[in-house]
Scaffold this active site. Sequence first.
Site, PDB file in Angstrom:
ATOM      1  N   CYS A 109       8.270   5.361  -6.049  1.00  0.00           N
ATOM      2  CA  CYS A 109       8.866   5.817  -4.966  1.00  0.00           C
ATOM      3  C   CYS A 109       8.131   5.494  -3.569  1.00  0.00           C
ATOM      4  O   CYS A 109       7.573   4.331  -3.508  1.00  0.00           O
ATOM      5  CB  CYS A 109       8.683   7.447  -5.027  1.00  0.00           C
ATOM      6  SG  CYS A 109       7.353   8.295  -5.049  1.00  0.00           S
ATOM      7  N   PHE A 110       8.131   6.271  -2.520  1.00  0.00           N
ATOM      8  CA  PHE A 110       7.517   5.867  -1.443  1.00  0.00           C
ATOM      9  C   PHE A 110       6.136   5.975  -1.379  1.00  0.00           C
ATOM     10  O   PHE A 110       5.401   4.875  -0.812  1.00  0.00           O
ATOM     11  CB  PHE A 110       8.028   6.897  -0.016  1.00  0.00           C
ATOM     12  CG  PHE A 110       7.600   6.276   1.233  1.00  0.00           C
ATOM     13  CD1 PHE A 110       7.981   4.906   1.856  1.00  0.00           C
ATOM     14  CD2 PHE A 110       6.621   6.933   2.128  1.00  0.00           C
ATOM     15  CE1 PHE A 110       7.728   4.409   2.888  1.00  0.00           C
ATOM     16  CE2 PHE A 110       6.136   6.272   3.132  1.00  0.00           C
ATOM     17  CZ  PHE A 110       6.598   5.408   3.694  1.00  0.00           C
TER      18      PHE A 110
END
Length: 368
Positions: A98-99
């Site tokens: 994810c980020f």
Amino acid sequence: MSRNIIPKTTYQEIMLSGHPMIDVRAPIEFDKGAFPSSSNFPLMQDSERQRVGTCYKEQGQDAAIALGHSLVNGKVKQQRVDAWLAFIKQHPDAYLYCFRGGLRSQLSQQWIKEAGVDIPYVEGGYKAMRQYLIEVIDNAPAKQPVFILSGITGSGKTDFLLQRSEAVDLEGYAHHRGSSFGRYHEGQPTQINFENQLAVALLKHQERKEQCLLVEDESFLIGRSAIPKAFYEGMQNADILVLEEPEETRLTRLLNEYVHKMHSGYVERLGEEAGFTAFSEYLSQSITSIKKRLGSQLHDEFQTIISKALNMQLQQNDTQGHLEWISLLLTRYYDPMYQYQLEQKQERVIFKGSHQAMHEWLDHYRNR
């Protein structure tokens, strides 16, 4: 609970191997930039992410997590998990990220594990991997000698680069030929994707232990893609190799690039009639983009010649009429501009020669 995590120390191996990765960020995040080997299967769609983000700012993490679960549950949740499982079935060794390598990675991993599959997520996520690639680019000019391949328009610099293992094709990653006629049909990548592809290419170049790094002489901007500042500054201090070709060869090459390839590309995408119209607009717009440098009178002369050449091509299936404006473009625009630019950096030029002579020079350098 212990988690299956891929550590930051493996970033180089991930990028070199082109390891398949599931990017669980929202589409709006993925579209701005991702990694060459990643595919977007989001945990939350854009609207869901926006609502959760607003909730986080106003009510805190616990409320945001609760909202996320309420938005992605039941059939929606199952659809997301099924998409991940389908990708994993094709790529059993996949990683996910994810980020930042936080809650979205952990939750996605947990849901996949509940479905019977345990796959790792990447520590630090997109943000840390992106920073790693930025550092690869910034440090590259200091890793080995850099040579700049220069040459007048039409001298075949890109063709030459593609034959050399020492080379990194900046225009290829920017998807633009770096001139007023340089755009391709499909458009350019985002700035982040341009940089990420360049970084991976540099990693592979370093892995091969090449004796030097060869790149084409470019402006800071290749179309709308900006060469990273530290890398560009390294290019400005590098020795220059000048590729030389006869004018007739240059004209033939540019006729193929600007006319034959572009026309066939538009026709392939849009069909015969719409493709020819788009190709005609490409030529006209390319000349208009340099109108200020040409002056109105010369610009209008170009447009007239191009119009006649297009008419000949349409009526007689003959592209030779395009040679007139291409020749004029060289003598009145490209060649004087190139000669002026080369004069400004003449002290950095260490070799000039034909394609064959340039190959021999680089082979000698590599084997010295």
